[in-house]
Scaffold this motif. Structure first.
Motif, PDB file in Angstrom:
ATOM      1  N   VAL A 333       0.839  -0.928  -0.006  1.00 38.92           N
ATOM      2  CA  VAL A 333      -0.108  -0.031  -0.026  1.00 38.92           C
ATOM      3  C   VAL A 333       0.979   1.365   0.092  1.00 38.92           C
ATOM      4  O   VAL A 333       1.706   1.446   0.761  1.00 38.92           O
ATOM      5  CB  VAL A 333      -1.132  -0.089   1.258  1.00 38.92           C
ATOM      6  CG1 VAL A 333      -1.754   1.207   1.222  1.00 38.92           C
ATOM      7  CG2 VAL A 333      -2.074  -1.118   1.047  1.00 38.92           C
ATOM      8  N   ASN A 334       0.614   1.972  -0.911  1.00 41.04           N
ATOM      9  CA  ASN A 334       1.330   3.369  -1.025  1.00 41.04           C
ATOM     10  C   ASN A 334       3.034   3.216  -1.157  1.00 41.04           C
ATOM     11  O   ASN A 334       3.867   3.728  -0.351  1.00 41.04           O
ATOM     12  CB  ASN A 334       1.251   4.408   0.321  1.00 41.04           C
ATOM     13  CG  ASN A 334      -0.192   4.782   0.392  1.00 41.04           C
ATOM     14  OD1 ASN A 334      -1.154   4.280  -0.707  1.00 41.04           O
ATOM     15  ND2 ASN A 334      -0.620   5.570   1.288  1.00 41.04           N
ATOM     16  N   CYS A 335       3.237   2.164  -2.290  1.00 43.95           N
ATOM     17  CA  CYS A 335       4.762   1.857  -2.339  1.00 43.95           C
ATOM     18  C   CYS A 335       4.808   1.705  -3.692  1.00 43.95           C
ATOM     19  O   CYS A 335       4.237   0.681  -4.255  1.00 43.95           O
ATOM     20  CB  CYS A 335       4.962   0.756  -1.444  1.00 43.95           C
ATOM     21  SG  CYS A 335       6.638   0.261  -1.865  1.00 43.95           S
ATOM     22  N   LEU A 336       5.656   2.365  -4.215  1.00 39.81           N
ATOM     23  CA  LEU A 336       6.067   2.379  -5.738  1.00 39.81           C
ATOM     24  C   LEU A 336       7.310   1.499  -5.730  1.00 39.81           C
ATOM     25  O   LEU A 336       8.174   2.032  -5.160  1.00 39.81           O
ATOM     26  CB  LEU A 336       6.026   3.652  -6.462  1.00 39.81           C
ATOM     27  CG  LEU A 336       4.629   4.534  -6.369  1.00 39.81           C
ATOM     28  CD1 LEU A 336       5.156   5.923  -7.155  1.00 39.81           C
ATOM     29  CD2 LEU A 336       3.430   3.999  -6.729  1.00 39.81           C
ATOM     30  N   ALA A 337       7.358   0.793  -6.934  1.00 43.10           N
ATOM     31  CA  ALA A 337       8.852   0.328  -7.203  1.00 43.10           C
ATOM     32  C   ALA A 337       9.278   0.632  -8.809  1.00 43.10           C
ATOM     33  O   ALA A 337       8.656   0.413  -9.540  1.00 43.10           O
ATOM     34  CB  ALA A 337       8.634  -1.441  -6.909  1.00 43.10           C
ATOM     35  N   GLY A 338      10.687   0.942  -8.747  1.00 41.73           N
ATOM     36  CA  GLY A 338      11.248   0.976 -10.020  1.00 41.73           C
ATOM     37  C   GLY A 338      12.607   1.156  -9.851  1.00 41.73           C
ATOM     38  O   GLY A 338      13.213   0.927  -8.898  1.00 41.73           O
ATOM     39  N   GLU A 339      13.092   1.668 -10.984  1.00 39.21           N
ATOM     40  CA  GLU A 339      14.781   1.721 -11.261  1.00 39.21           C
ATOM     41  C   GLU A 339      14.998   3.235 -11.471  1.00 39.21           C
ATOM     42  O   GLU A 339      14.193   4.035 -12.024  1.00 39.21           O
ATOM     43  CB  GLU A 339      14.876   1.172 -12.531  1.00 39.21           C
ATOM     44  CG  GLU A 339      16.474   1.089 -13.060  1.00 39.21           C
ATOM     45  CD  GLU A 339      16.746   0.538 -14.303  1.00 39.21           C
ATOM     46  OE1 GLU A 339      17.550   1.044 -14.939  1.00 39.21           O
ATOM     47  OE2 GLU A 339      16.354  -0.711 -14.505  1.00 39.21           O
TER      48      GLU A 339
END
Length: 397
Positions: A333-339
């Protein structure tokens, strides 16, 4: 007057600052507007430059008209000055209808971006020109000219001609000439546009101090959001001839009423989603764009299935190399993942452009609290961006 404006007068007493922060005549039903604009429209042939605007401006406000080029803000300012006549609608100044009142008879002065100084006159004579035209007695002219020269700190340059002055000094002469007639309202059309960044910033605070000292209502046109946020008691954001929101700088930034305002005022990340459920006064939103569920802070009771947009400012995001502890990504929840795709180092803060797994680009900023040349997060790192539920704003359009 505004929260940001208080910074410019920090040397003044804390009591004065507290009084200034509480000064909100637009929230006081007993206060009468200094300027009332009612259903004002201006057409140029088939083109509608100002479209049915209604707006109240209060005495002693430093009010900004903010928007991109062509949004109608300068046309509105010119109608306040009397240089353009409305196609329809009304302008009242202290209750008096300005319809048919020519510019030279209005208790209003206008400061132009070009400054329009007389090249053959020195500073004193440039400032005194309008008073001489009005037949003001010579001793009174000398007193008032000396007063405003002192106010704009040009004593040492009073005998110089415009070509002998810097851009910032010429700007002060134009300001003094506008103030010397003691108008009830001063209109400023991009007055700082010709100044370099450092001088522009310095002059913004000087303008605020002069406006407070004189008590004159200032209305400024600008496309520079930082300038408007710095000087204003309130800001009207314009788009295609209409006013889309009028609020204090803090309210505009923290509580925009649309994607347009959120995007125009500062940097923002906007994520599309749909309302999935409600938990107490929080909304739960499913967003394929975010790749996670989104929990909002206290929000309106939007129906399940309603399309919404979530606006999160870059500084509200925490960036980390560590994923949320002991939870599968499907329940984040309310957590974006990326590079990390790109990094901008601005000294006081670092800007991270993060490419999410679905290709969407998100911006996060982090204050540089420690004196480190090598930052712990760098290009191509996999990172996780999180935020508190009340850090985001739910937008419906």
């Amino acid at each position: 007057m505004s929260d940001t404006g208080a910074t410019g007068t920090a040397a003044r007493s804390s009591g004065a600052s507290a009084t200034r922060k509480r000064w909100e005549p637009w929230n006081d039903p007993s206060e009468r507007p200094h300027v009332q604009i009612a259903n004002l429209t201006k057409r140029f042939g088939d083109f509608v430059a100002v479209d049915d605007i209604s707006l109240d401006i209060y005495r002693k406000e430093f009010f900004s008209l903010l928007g991109p080029s062509g949004c109608g803000k300068t046309t509105l300012l010119r109608m306040l000055a009397g240089f353009e006549l409305p196609s329809s609608g009304q302008i009242l100044l202290e209750g008096e209808d300005m319809s048919g009142v020519p510019p030279y008879e209005r208790p209003v002065n206008m400061m132009f971006q070009s400054y329009a100084l007389f090249p053959h006159m020195n500073v004193e004579k440039n400032i005194a020109f309008g008073l001489k035209q009005d037949g003001v007695p010579k001793p009174e002219i000398e007193r008032r000219v000396a007063e405003v020269i002192e106010m704009v700190q040009l004593n040492a340059f009073a005998k110089r001609k415009p070509h002998q002055l810097s851009g910032g000094q010429r700007q002060r002469v134009a300001l003094a000439r506008s103030l010397v007639k003691k108008p009830k309202m001063l209109l400023l059309d991009e007055p700082l546009g010709a100044l370099d960044k450092n001088l522009r910033t310095q002059t913004q605070f000087e303008l605020m101090n002069i406006q407070e000292e004189t008590g004159i209502t200032f209305v400024i046109v600008t496309h520079d959001q930082e300038e408007a946020m710095t000087v204003s008691s309130r800001i009207a954001v314009m788009d295609h001839g209409k006013i889309v929101q009028v609020s204090t700088p803090a309210e505009l930034y923290e509580y925009p009423n649309s994607r347009y305002v959120a995007d125009f005022i500062g940097e923002v990340n906007i994520l599309e989603g749909r309302v999935d459920s409600r938990e107490g006064d929080h909304l739960m939103i499913q967003s394929s764009e975010a790749g996670c569920a989104i929990q909002t802070g206290p929000s309106a009771d939007e129906p399940v299935g309603r399309q919404v947009w979530i606006a999160v400012r870059p500084e509200k995001l925490s960036i980390s190399l560590e994923a949320p502890a002991s939870t599968p990504s499907s329940t984040w929840v309310n957590c974006l993942a990326g590079e990390v795709w790109d990094i901008g180092y601005l000294g006081n803060l670092s800007i991270y452009h993060v490419k999410l797994d679905n290709g969407k680009m998100v911006t996060a900023t982090q204050a540089n609290m420690a004196r480190l040349i090598e930052r712990p997060i760098t290009w191509e790192d996999r990172v996780y961006l999180t935020w508190a539920p009340d850090a985001a704003v739910v937008l419906l359009n």
